[in-house]
Write a protein that holds these residues in place. Structure first.
Motif, PDB file in Angstrom:
ATOM      1  N   SER A  71      19.018  30.662  13.801  1.00 14.44           N
ATOM      2  CA  SER A  71      17.589  30.377  13.650  1.00 14.44           C
ATOM      3  C   SER A  71      16.808  31.674  13.473  1.00 14.44           C
ATOM      4  O   SER A  71      17.198  32.731  13.978  1.00 14.44           O
ATOM      5  N   GLY A  72      15.690  31.568  12.748  1.00 11.92           N
ATOM      6  CA  GLY A  72      14.823  32.720  12.578  1.00 11.92           C
ATOM      7  C   GLY A  72      14.001  32.976  13.824  1.00 11.92           C
ATOM      8  O   GLY A  72      14.089  32.261  14.822  1.00 11.92           O
ATOM      9  N   GLY A  73      13.179  34.003  13.740  1.00 14.24           N
ATOM     10  CA  GLY A  73      12.284  34.316  14.842  1.00 14.24           C
ATOM     11  C   GLY A  73      12.507  35.689  15.433  1.00 14.24           C
ATOM     12  O   GLY A  73      13.645  36.162  15.530  1.00 14.24           O
ATOM     13  N   TRP A  74      11.409  36.340  15.792  1.00 16.55           N
ATOM     14  CA  TRP A  74      11.435  37.672  16.379  1.00 16.55           C
ATOM     15  C   TRP A  74      10.394  37.731  17.498  1.00 16.55           C
ATOM     16  O   TRP A  74       9.342  37.107  17.356  1.00 16.55           O
ATOM     17  N   PRO A  75      10.701  38.422  18.605  1.00 10.69           N
ATOM     18  CA  PRO A  75      11.926  39.171  18.882  1.00 10.69           C
ATOM     19  C   PRO A  75      13.121  38.261  19.132  1.00 10.69           C
ATOM     20  O   PRO A  75      12.947  37.111  19.569  1.00 10.69           O
ATOM     21  N   ARG A  76      14.295  38.770  18.842  1.00  6.75           N
ATOM     22  CA  ARG A  76      15.504  37.989  19.043  1.00  6.75           C
ATOM     23  C   ARG A  76      15.721  37.735  20.535  1.00  6.75           C
ATOM     24  O   ARG A  76      15.411  38.561  21.398  1.00  6.75           O
ATOM     25  N   ASN A  77      16.268  36.559  20.801  1.00  7.90           N
ATOM     26  CA  ASN A  77      16.679  36.178  22.149  1.00  7.90           C
ATOM     27  C   ASN A  77      15.567  36.323  23.184  1.00  7.90           C
ATOM     28  O   ASN A  77      15.784  36.765  24.309  1.00  7.90           O
ATOM     29  N   ASP A  78      14.380  35.935  22.770  1.00 14.83           N
ATOM     30  CA  ASP A  78      13.232  35.876  23.673  1.00 14.83           C
ATOM     31  C   ASP A  78      13.015  34.409  24.021  1.00 14.83           C
ATOM     32  O   ASP A  78      12.781  33.578  23.134  1.00 14.83           O
ATOM     33  N   ILE A  79      13.111  34.072  25.296  1.00 19.47           N
ATOM     34  CA  ILE A  79      13.126  32.671  25.726  1.00 19.47           C
ATOM     35  C   ILE A  79      11.760  32.290  26.272  1.00 19.47           C
ATOM     36  O   ILE A  79      11.391  32.641  27.399  1.00 19.47           O
ATOM     37  N   ASP A  80      11.015  31.573  25.463  1.00 16.80           N
ATOM     38  CA  ASP A  80       9.694  31.082  25.853  1.00 16.80           C
ATOM     39  C   ASP A  80       9.796  29.559  25.924  1.00 16.80           C
ATOM     40  O   ASP A  80       9.898  28.882  24.895  1.00 16.80           O
ATOM     41  N   PRO A  81       9.796  28.971  27.130  1.00 18.46           N
ATOM     42  CA  PRO A  81      10.041  27.532  27.241  1.00 18.46           C
ATOM     43  C   PRO A  81       9.034  26.680  26.477  1.00 18.46           C
ATOM     44  O   PRO A  81       9.414  25.684  25.852  1.00 18.46           O
ATOM     45  N   TRP A  82       7.759  27.065  26.507  1.00 16.81           N
ATOM     46  CA  TRP A  82       6.756  26.236  25.841  1.00 16.81           C
ATOM     47  C   TRP A  82       6.856  26.349  24.323  1.00 16.81           C
ATOM     48  O   TRP A  82       6.633  25.378  23.605  1.00 16.81           O
ATOM     49  N   ARG A  83       7.249  27.524  23.829  1.00 12.12           N
ATOM     50  CA  ARG A  83       7.488  27.676  22.399  1.00 12.12           C
ATOM     51  C   ARG A  83       8.694  26.840  21.975  1.00 12.12           C
ATOM     52  O   ARG A  83       8.691  26.200  20.918  1.00 12.12           O
ATOM     53  N   GLN A  84       9.716  26.822  22.818  1.00 10.68           N
ATOM     54  CA  GLN A  84      10.904  26.024  22.513  1.00 10.68           C
ATOM     55  C   GLN A  84      10.575  24.534  22.497  1.00 10.68           C
ATOM     56  O   GLN A  84      11.097  23.782  21.663  1.00 10.68           O
ATOM     57  N   ILE A  85       9.714  24.101  23.395  1.00 11.58           N
ATOM     58  CA  ILE A  85       9.325  22.691  23.422  1.00 11.58           C
ATOM     59  C   ILE A  85       8.571  22.316  22.151  1.00 11.58           C
ATOM     60  O   ILE A  85       8.824  21.262  21.544  1.00 11.58           O
ATOM     61  N   LEU A  86       7.641  23.164  21.717  1.00 11.05           N
ATOM     62  CA  LEU A  86       6.908  22.887  20.477  1.00 11.05           C
ATOM     63  C   LEU A  86       7.840  22.879  19.274  1.00 11.05           C
ATOM     64  O   LEU A  86       7.699  22.050  18.363  1.00 11.05           O
ATOM     65  N   ASP A  87       8.814  23.794  19.261  1.00 11.41           N
ATOM     66  CA  ASP A  87       9.791  23.789  18.172  1.00 11.41           C
ATOM     67  C   ASP A  87      10.629  22.516  18.198  1.00 11.41           C
ATOM     68  O   ASP A  87      10.935  21.937  17.148  1.00 11.41           O
ATOM     69  N   TRP A  88      11.018  22.086  19.382  1.00 16.81           N
ATOM     70  CA  TRP A  88      11.812  20.857  19.484  1.00 16.81           C
ATOM     71  C   TRP A  88      10.997  19.663  18.989  1.00 16.81           C
ATOM     72  O   TRP A  88      11.525  18.763  18.337  1.00 16.81           O
ATOM     73  N   ARG A  89       9.728  19.675  19.270  1.00 18.56           N
ATOM     74  CA  ARG A  89       8.869  18.619  18.745  1.00 18.56           C
ATOM     75  C   ARG A  89       8.904  18.608  17.211  1.00 18.56           C
ATOM     76  O   ARG A  89       8.925  17.549  16.582  1.00 18.56           O
ATOM     77  N   ARG A  90       8.937  19.791  16.596  1.00 22.02           N
ATOM     78  CA  ARG A  90       9.043  19.879  15.142  1.00 22.02           C
ATOM     79  C   ARG A  90      10.394  19.322  14.665  1.00 22.02           C
ATOM     80  O   ARG A  90      10.462  18.674  13.616  1.00 22.02           O
ATOM     81  N   VAL A  91      11.441  19.577  15.432  1.00 19.88           N
ATOM     82  CA  VAL A  91      12.751  19.024  15.075  1.00 19.88           C
ATOM     83  C   VAL A  91      12.695  17.500  15.065  1.00 19.88           C
ATOM     84  O   VAL A  91      13.264  16.844  14.172  1.00 19.88           O
ATOM     85  N   ILE A  92      12.014  16.917  16.036  1.00 22.75           N
ATOM     86  CA  ILE A  92      11.871  15.456  16.071  1.00 22.75           C
ATOM     87  C   ILE A  92      11.118  14.970  14.839  1.00 22.75           C
ATOM     88  O   ILE A  92      11.483  13.955  14.226  1.00 22.75           O
ATOM     89  N   THR A  93      10.064  15.679  14.464  1.00 22.42           N
ATOM     90  CA  THR A  93       9.315  15.327  13.254  1.00 22.42           C
ATOM     91  C   THR A  93      10.228  15.362  12.040  1.00 22.42           C
ATOM     92  O   THR A  93      10.209  14.447  11.202  1.00 22.42           O
ATOM     93  N   TYR A  94      11.037  16.402  11.940  1.00 28.98           N
ATOM     94  CA  TYR A  94      11.980  16.547  10.825  1.00 28.98           C
ATOM     95  C   TYR A  94      13.003  15.413  10.840  1.00 28.98           C
ATOM     96  O   TYR A  94      13.314  14.815   9.803  1.00 28.98           O
ATOM     97  N   LEU A  95      13.527  15.114  12.022  1.00 27.30           N
ATOM     98  CA  LEU A  95      14.552  14.079  12.153  1.00 27.30           C
ATOM     99  C   LEU A  95      14.020  12.721  11.731  1.00 27.30           C
ATOM    100  O   LEU A  95      14.729  11.942  11.079  1.00 27.30           O
ATOM    101  N   ARG A  96      12.788  12.407  12.053  1.00 24.20           N
ATOM    102  CA  ARG A  96      12.223  11.107  11.729  1.00 24.20           C
ATOM    103  C   ARG A  96      12.096  10.906  10.212  1.00 24.20           C
ATOM    104  O   ARG A  96      12.057   9.766   9.743  1.00 24.20           O
ATOM    105  N   GLU A  97      12.036  12.016   9.460  1.00 20.92           N
ATOM    106  CA  GLU A  97      11.932  11.920   8.006  1.00 20.92           C
ATOM    107  C   GLU A  97      13.279  12.090   7.303  1.00 20.92           C
ATOM    108  O   GLU A  97      13.350  12.010   6.075  1.00 20.92           O
ATOM    109  N   LEU A  98      14.331  12.274   8.071  1.00 17.91           N
ATOM    110  CA  LEU A  98      15.651  12.511   7.501  1.00 17.91           C
ATOM    111  C   LEU A  98      16.227  11.223   6.935  1.00 17.91           C
ATOM    112  O   LEU A  98      16.102  10.144   7.533  1.00 17.91           O
ATOM    113  N   ASP A  99      16.860  11.349   5.783  1.00 17.29           N
ATOM    114  CA  ASP A  99      17.469  10.192   5.130  1.00 17.29           C
ATOM    115  C   ASP A  99      18.458   9.508   6.068  1.00 17.29           C
ATOM    116  O   ASP A  99      19.290  10.159   6.701  1.00 17.29           O
ATOM    117  N   GLY A 100      18.343   8.177   6.162  1.00 15.74           N
ATOM    118  CA  GLY A 100      19.278   7.395   6.946  1.00 15.74           C
ATOM    119  C   GLY A 100      18.921   7.244   8.406  1.00 15.74           C
ATOM    120  O   GLY A 100      19.696   6.658   9.173  1.00 15.74           O
TER     121      GLY A 100
END
Length: 308
Positions: free
Chosen positions: A75-104
């Motif tokens: 995955s992209g993003g800088w700085p590398r290996n910086d763990i921000d829980p709230w940023r990760q949650i927002l990104d996961w929300r984007r993954v759900i958005t992507y998944l809902r539009e995925l074929d099948g």
């Protein structure tokens, strides 16, 4: 035999791509399938123990997406290996958005599975995003504050706080964040954890060679973890069905904290325990933990009477 996963890059905030694997069911039934979105824990990437879960869920009839958090793995993003829980949650929300539009994929039958640090993320998402129709929270972080009190001896806390302060001051003047190992049993090496079981897990699921240079986490990740208390969201998950998986001997994400958070959650909910420590969930007790998750998702996402 489970198909090889598809490679996906999910557009995320800041113009980066989140790298994900998509596993598809072996049998296509001609109609959109339910789906499960998976995420890993503190400093981990999807190569480290998630593949057997993803394959099992795909064999059970789910489209499965497993992504690496920003700054980790491919995955992209800088700085590398910086763990921000709230940023990760927002990104996961984007993954759900992507998944809902995925074929099948049936966008109205989405479940999430999070383990360890992401087990805490799963509680937050399930309590705040009603697109999630079922959640499995495995060995979850409940209170980073309480965990830190147990992990860091009282006499060592002032020195750790000074490290945080010096790091922040240096960043204010343009320095890169200080880094440390995720886990080390060497007392002369700075690390977030000293757990021998975690070291054994890292050896069992090593970082791919092309990413070995990219494995130290930022010191400020530990500070952010101490400020993260996702367990308060457990009481907001209802009416989304919650399965919590807890190791009764877990001291990394302490079992007593998880059980208390589970008690606060409303119904429908179910608790599965196994007699082991944190990392035994992926190894000795894999059949218990993966089987319970598969059954939960099947009950709430596949059975016709579970559709809403």
């Amino acid at each position: 035999m489970t198909r090889q996963p598809e490679q996906h890059w999910i557009p995320a905030e800041g113009g980066i791509g989140l790298h994900a694997w998509v596993y598809r069911p072996d049998q296509r039934r001609g109609e959109p399938a339910p789906a499960v979105s998976m995420a890993h824990g503190f400093g981990a990437i999807k190569d480290q123990g998630l593949i057997p879960y993803a394959q099992r869920f795909a064999r059970a009839g789910f489209v499965v997406i497993a992504h690496d958090h920003r700054g980790f793995g491919l995955s992209g993003g800088w700085p590398r290996n910086d763990i921000d829980p709230w940023r990760q949650i927002l990104d996961w929300r984007r993954v759900i958005t992507y998944l809902r539009e995925l074929d099948g994929v049936d966008p109205d039958r989405i479940g999430i599975w999070g383990s360890s640090y992401a087990g805490g993320h799963a509680l937050v998402l399930a309590g705040s995003d009603r697109r999630v129709k079922a959640v499995v929270s495995q060995i979850p972080t409940i209170s980073g504050y309480e965990q830190a009190l147990r992990r860091v001896a009282p006499e060592d806390r002032p020195a750790l706080q000074e490290r945080f302060n010096h790091d922040d001051a240096a960043q204010m003047h343009g320095a890169e964040p200080v880094r440390q190992a995720i886990v080390s049993t060497d007392p002369n090496e700075e690390s977030a954890y000293r757990d021998p079981a975690m070291s054994a897990f890292e050896k069992r699921f090593p970082i791919p060679p092309m990413l070995e240079h990219d494995h130290k986490i930022t010191l400020r990740s530990t500070l952010k973890a101490q400020m993260y208390d996702p367990g308060v969201w457990s009481e907001h998950i209802c009416p989304t069905p919650l399965l919590m998986v807890v190791g009764t001997q877990d001291t990394v994400t302490p079992a007593d904290l998880a059980l208390t958070a589970f008690e606060r959650a409303g119904h429908p909910k179910k608790l599965i325990t196994y007699p082991g420590g944190h990392f035994d969930a992926y190894l000795e007790h894999f059949e218990t933990t993966s089987g319970a998750a598969e059954a939960w998702f099947t009950e709430h996402l596949i059975r016709k009477d579970a559709r809403r």
